[in-house]
Design an enzyme around this catalytic site. Structure first.
Site, mmCIF file in Angstrom:
data_model
loop_
_atom_site.group_PDB
_atom_site.id
_atom_site.type_symbol
_atom_site.label_atom_id
_atom_site.label_comp_id
_atom_site.label_asym_id
_atom_site.label_seq_id
_atom_site.Cartn_x
_atom_site.Cartn_y
_atom_site.Cartn_z
ATOM 1 N N CYS A 186 0.830 -1.215 0.000
ATOM 2 C CA CYS A 186 0.000 0.000 0.000
ATOM 3 C C CYS A 186 0.863 1.263 0.000
ATOM 4 O O CYS A 186 1.507 1.581 1.009
ATOM 5 C CB CYS A 186 -0.938 -0.024 1.209
ATOM 6 S SG CYS A 186 -1.738 1.549 1.565
ATOM 7 N N CYS B 51 -0.115 3.956 2.588
ATOM 8 C CA CYS B 51 0.302 3.526 3.932
ATOM 9 C C CYS B 51 1.751 3.951 4.193
ATOM 10 O O CYS B 51 2.093 4.429 5.279
ATOM 11 C CB CYS B 51 0.193 2.012 4.064
ATOM 12 S SG CYS B 51 -1.451 1.328 3.813
#
Length: 406
Positions: free
Chosen positions: A55, A58
């Protein structure tokens, strides 16, 4: 060792220790049950960064936000903090239990392990702190807002807060349903009330609804309490966003032909000041979708010549479509006139490069090699000037998941 060396060494150690403080202190290698026990013992809520290794957002949060001094202090003072990979170990099961659908999902639990607040997506420091502090505010935390809604509370200020929490939590279907139910329940008088303005501004979506069209027809009254620009921007955006949805219609469902026709009828009959430009944009997209090349070109010609679009980026897109999909000297000649109008209209150097590049492409299609090369050189010069001025437009690598700020 000299005193100077000792002094420098001490400063370096001090900086290192200070830098270490600017991190959320996430528990490492701690299972969920143990984190719950630690939270109960410390009498603190739990913050969980639910992430995956692939991700991108993230990683950005990890690098740029969790290391901020104010963020680190807030979370270290107020929470037991835990990072959890939702594709490994117990994260696989908890992903389902916690109903995680996107990453990053940032979860806030009470000491007993009940989710009380949820924020999905990547944010800058200021936004992240604002949305996280809601978890500690009785009148903002998501679980309390849900209880109040379930108990029948309905007013504009509360509904706005509740809808914000739903959007932050990525509850798309529920957000849509709540907004529609509330807005459709309002009387004409209530639609104009100040307390309902933020709900309408951020959560009204359907330009074909009777509520929206009432606002268009009574915009002057709405402006008395909310200001001219605020209202103008809101009304325009709702219609433009719907047109944008139809422009990129990739859904498996049949196209919304009846809704498109209804909006065309409304714009044709309305005295709304931006109706002509929006109608032009809508018809251009319609004829493009229907592959009606003649009507597509003629509509663009009308819109551009009569100055019904103030956005030169739209003109650039129209020209690029003609260059890339049409093999017609007549179409290219019209496209050249459009891009010349855009060139004369545009004052910002950061937009000039795209215009001049499009102009170069059209000239090349028309066989004007020398002029095409000159336009391309001018585009490169404009690009460098924008870079030097700090106004060059770069591609945005990541969009927020909250659908816009509040």
């Amino acid at each position: 060792m000299s005193k100077l060396v000792v002094f420098i060494f001490a400063i370096m150690i001090s900086y290192q220790l200070e830098a270490q403080e600017y991190n959320i202190k996430f528990l490492k290698g701690v299972k969920w049950k143990k984190a719950l026990k630690m939270a109960e013992k410390a009498n603190k809520p739990i913050f969980v960064d639910a992430y995956t290794t692939w991700c991108g957002p993230c990683k950005i949060m990890d690098r740029d936000v969790f290391t901020n001094k104010d963020v680190a202090k807030f979370f270290n003072d107020n929470f037991i903090n835990l990072k959890m990979d939702m594709e490994k170990g117990e994260g696989i099961k908890l992903k389902t239990d916690w109903q995680i659908e996107a990453f990053p999902t940032l979860l806030y639990f009470d000491e007993s392990g009940t989710i009380i607040h949820r924020v999905v997506g990547a944010y800058d420091v200021e936004e992240f702190l604002e949305y996280s502090k809601m978890a500690l505010q009785d009148d903002k935390v998501a679980i309390n807002l849900q209880r109040r809604y379930d108990n029948g509370e309905r007013n504009g200020v509360f509904i706005y807060d509740y809808l914000v929490s739903l959007r932050l939590g990525y509850h798309k279907d529920l957000e849509r349903s709540v907004a529609l139910d509330y807005i459709s329940s309002l009387t004409n008088k209530e639609l104009l009330e100040k307390d309902n303005w933020k709900v309408l501004k951020h959560f009204m979506k359907d330009p074909n609804s009777k509520e929206f069209q009432y606002l268009v027809n009574n915009a002057d009254k709405l402006k008395e309490t909310n200001g001219n620009k605020e209202v103008d921007d809101m009304l325009y955006k709702i219609i433009a966003d719907k047109i944008q949805t139809w422009t990129y219609w990739y859904g498996k469902k049949p196209f919304e032909t009846e809704k498109e026709a209804a909006l065309i009828d409304f714009l044709q009959s309305s005295e709304y000041k931006d109706a002509p430009g929006l109608l032009g944009k809508l018809l251009i997209n319609k004829f493009k979708r229907l592959e009606d090349k003649s009507q597509y070109i003629e509509t663009i010609d009308y819109v551009v010549k009569f100055n019904l679009t103030s956005d030169t980026a739209d003109i650039v897109n129209y020209v690029n479509t003609i260059v890339n999909t049409y093999e017609s000297d007549v179409a290219w000649a019209k496209a050249l006139k459009w891009i010349q109008i855009a060139e004369n209209k545009e004052t910002k150097i950061e937009h000039k490069a795209a215009i001049l590049t499009a102009k170069s492409n059209v000239l090349a299609k028309l066989g004007n090699k020398t002029e095409a090369e000159l336009a391309q050189l001018a585009a490169q010069k404009a690009d460098k000037e924008a870079e030097a001025a700090g106004t060059k437009i770069h591609t945005i690598p990541m969009m927020k998941m909250n659908g816009g700020g509040f």
